[in-house]
Design a protein around this motif. Structure first.
Motif, PDB file in Angstrom:
ATOM      1  N   ARG A   1       0.849  -1.195   0.000  1.00  6.39           N
ATOM      2  CA  ARG A   1       0.000   0.000   0.000  1.00  6.39           C
ATOM      3  C   ARG A   1       0.880   1.238   0.000  1.00  6.39           C
ATOM      4  NH1 ARG A   1      -3.583  -2.156   4.852  1.00  6.39           N
ATOM      5  NH2 ARG A   1      -4.954  -3.633   3.766  1.00  6.39           N
TER       6      ARG A   1
ATOM      7  N   VAL B   1       1.632   5.048  -1.664  1.00  3.26           N
ATOM      8  CA  VAL B   1       1.112   6.202  -2.398  1.00  3.26           C
ATOM      9  C   VAL B   1       2.301   7.095  -2.715  1.00  3.26           C
ATOM     10  CG1 VAL B   1      -0.536   8.094  -2.433  1.00  3.26           C
ATOM     11  CG2 VAL B   1      -0.992   6.073  -1.019  1.00  3.26           C
TER      12      VAL B   1
ATOM     13  N   LYS C   1      -4.419  12.631  -4.716  1.00  2.55           N
ATOM     14  CA  LYS C   1      -3.692  11.390  -4.993  1.00  2.55           C
ATOM     15  C   LYS C   1      -3.849  10.372  -3.870  1.00  2.55           C
ATOM     16  CE  LYS C   1      -0.275  13.793  -7.849  1.00  2.55           C
ATOM     17  NZ  LYS C   1       1.137  14.291  -7.914  1.00  2.55           N
TER      18      LYS C   1
ATOM     19  N   ALA D   1      -7.420   8.950  -4.067  1.00  2.00           N
ATOM     20  CA  ALA D   1      -7.570   7.978  -5.152  1.00  2.00           C
ATOM     21  C   ALA D   1      -6.935   6.640  -4.785  1.00  2.00           C
ATOM     22  CB  ALA D   1      -6.941   8.535  -6.428  1.00  2.00           C
ATOM     23  N   ALA D   2      -5.761   6.690  -4.149  1.00  2.00           N
ATOM     24  CA  ALA D   2      -5.073   5.456  -3.762  1.00  2.00           C
ATOM     25  C   ALA D   2      -5.870   4.691  -2.709  1.00  2.00           C
ATOM     26  CB  ALA D   2      -3.681   5.774  -3.246  1.00  2.00           C
TER      27      ALA D   2
ATOM     28  N   ARG E   1      -9.028   4.682  -2.266  1.00  2.73           N
ATOM     29  CA  ARG E   1     -10.168   4.052  -2.929  1.00  2.73           C
ATOM     30  C   ARG E   1      -9.730   2.754  -3.623  1.00  2.73           C
ATOM     31  NH1 ARG E   1     -11.750   9.680  -3.859  1.00  2.73           N
ATOM     32  NH2 ARG E   1     -13.740  10.056  -2.802  1.00  2.73           N
ATOM     33  N   ASP E   2      -8.567   2.827  -4.280  1.00  2.00           N
ATOM     34  CA  ASP E   2      -8.041   1.632  -4.944  1.00  2.00           C
ATOM     35  C   ASP E   2      -7.728   0.524  -3.936  1.00  2.00           C
ATOM     36  OD1 ASP E   2      -8.231   2.848  -7.408  1.00  2.00           O
ATOM     37  OD2 ASP E   2      -6.111   3.430  -7.493  1.00  2.00           O
ATOM     38  N   PHE E   3      -7.268   0.924  -2.753  1.00  2.00           N
ATOM     39  CA  PHE E   3      -6.941  -0.062  -1.705  1.00  2.00           C
ATOM     40  C   PHE E   3      -8.191  -0.591  -0.992  1.00  2.00           C
ATOM     41  CE2 PHE E   3      -2.799   2.541  -1.022  1.00  2.00           C
ATOM     42  CZ  PHE E   3      -2.194   1.914  -2.100  1.00  2.00           C
ATOM     43  N   GLY E   4      -9.344  -0.006  -1.291  1.00  2.00           N
ATOM     44  CA  GLY E   4     -10.567  -0.392  -0.604  1.00  2.00           C
ATOM     45  C   GLY E   4     -10.648   0.144   0.801  1.00  2.00           C
TER      46      GLY E   4
END
Length: 349
Positions: free
Chosen positions: A316, A318, A337, A340-341, A343-346
């Motif tokens: 994880r 960023v 940024k 967004a990260a 969100r990608d990681f849940g």
């Protein structure tokens, strides 16, 4: 250290300073005019209470120098390239979208330009992002500029609620907020008599933050910000630019118990705090160990102390530029940024 380069001794130039004093005092003419120049030329003098110094600007600057990248990017974002005669102290490529405007302005130095080099541009105004830039070891003191009739502006993000008396990057007595960044934009817009542009830029930034933070807040995701140096790493304390990102997204900085801007903290302590997410500086400079993100990740995944950390095992990471981690308009980029990260990681809450 985030905002500074290795200190160097400024070359003394008393004869040159004397020779240039007259041009510095009268160097406002001759530059190209902006679309709002008619109003600016007729505008009244502006006095700004700036970091404990009252600065009087007799006319909207026409030959400005920006001595740090943060100041440069604000001025370029305000459409002031045609009234800038030099920039200095760069840590990253210019902010996306400002490349053409930036190309019009001479770069005086990648690091601190000498005082003589700055004076050779015949400036009528100088802006800086960091106290150090306008102090001993930087370009020159505010007093030296004032002696030659050149008003200076220091970003309030590096003085308001901040103690810079130590040897490091200072300590926050009051947490930084984006309101201070917006205040700097409004100050510069007022100084250059482009107030409408300033307010438009502030509203754009506010809208971006609002969109980025939608759906966040109230979670317990922990984060750590690593700027540079694998031997004795610089990690973010509670209350600088990373603190803004942390607060806006409702996160928890694992080192929120220190008000130092960028304290150096041992890896054993870092591993004990075991953050969920690692925000790491992807730097283009080459002055300390583990500057790039690739170097940082390689270290984290091979070091026996760090490779078992949750964020490392889950990868994880960023990646932010050095400027994203500095207190300026790029702090908004940092918010976007990291959001967004997550969100990608849940991990968006």
């Amino acid at each position: 250290m985030p905002a500074r380069f290795p200190r160097r001794v400024l070359r003394a130039a008393p004869l040159l300073a004397g020779a240039l004093s007259l041009t510095a005092l009268t160097g406002c003419g001759g530059g190209p005019k902006s679309p709002e120049s008619a109003g600016e030329k007729a505008g009244r003098a502006v006095t700004v209470d700036n970091c404990g110094t009252k600065v009087r600007i007799a006319h909207a600057p026409q030959r400005a120098v920006a001595l740090d990248q943060g100041s440069t990017e604000i001025m370029l974002s305000l459409g002031l390239a045609d009234r800038m005669v030099g920039t200095g102290t760069w840590t990253d490529p210019v902010l996306k979208g400002l490349e053409k405007a930036n190309a019009k302005v001479p770069r005086l130095a990648d690091r601190y330009p000498s005082f003589e080099k700055v004076l050779s541009t015949e400036p009528d105004f100088a802006a800086a992002s960091f106290t150090y830039t306008l102090g001993k070891g930087g370009v020159a003191s505010r007093d030296k500029f004032a002696e030659l009739g050149v008003p200076t502006y220091l970003s309030p993000t590096d003085c308001a609620g901040k103690d810079n008396s130590g040897d490091g990057d200072g300590a926050r007595t009051t947490p930084l907020t984006l309101g201070t960044v917006y205040g700097e934009i409004r100050d510069l817009a007022r100084i250059f008599d482009v107030r409408e542009r300033g307010e438009k830029l502030v509203q754009q930034l506010k809208s971006r933050v609002s969109r980025a933070t939608s759906g966040f807040g109230g979670g317990d995701t922990s984060v750590l910000y690593w700027f540079a140096n694998s031997d004795s790493p610089y990690m973010a304390g509670c209350c600088g630019a990373p603190g803004v990102i942390t607060k806006e997204l409702g996160l928890r900085n694992v080192f929120d118990d220190t008000r130092q801007e960028w304290p150096q903290i041992g890896w054993e302590t870092v591993a004990e705090r075991d953050p969920d997410v690692l925000v790491i500086g992807d730097l283009t400079r080459r002055s300390q160990s583990a500057e790039s993100a690739a170097q940082k990740i390689a270290f984290l995944e091979s070091d026996p102390v760090t490779k078992h950390m949750t964020a490392v095992r889950e990868k994880r990471y960023v990646l932010l530029s050095g400027q994203d981690l500095n207190p300026t308009i790029r702090t908004v980029d940092g918010v976007e940024k990291v959001a967004a990260a997550l969100r990608d990681f849940g991990l968006a809450k």
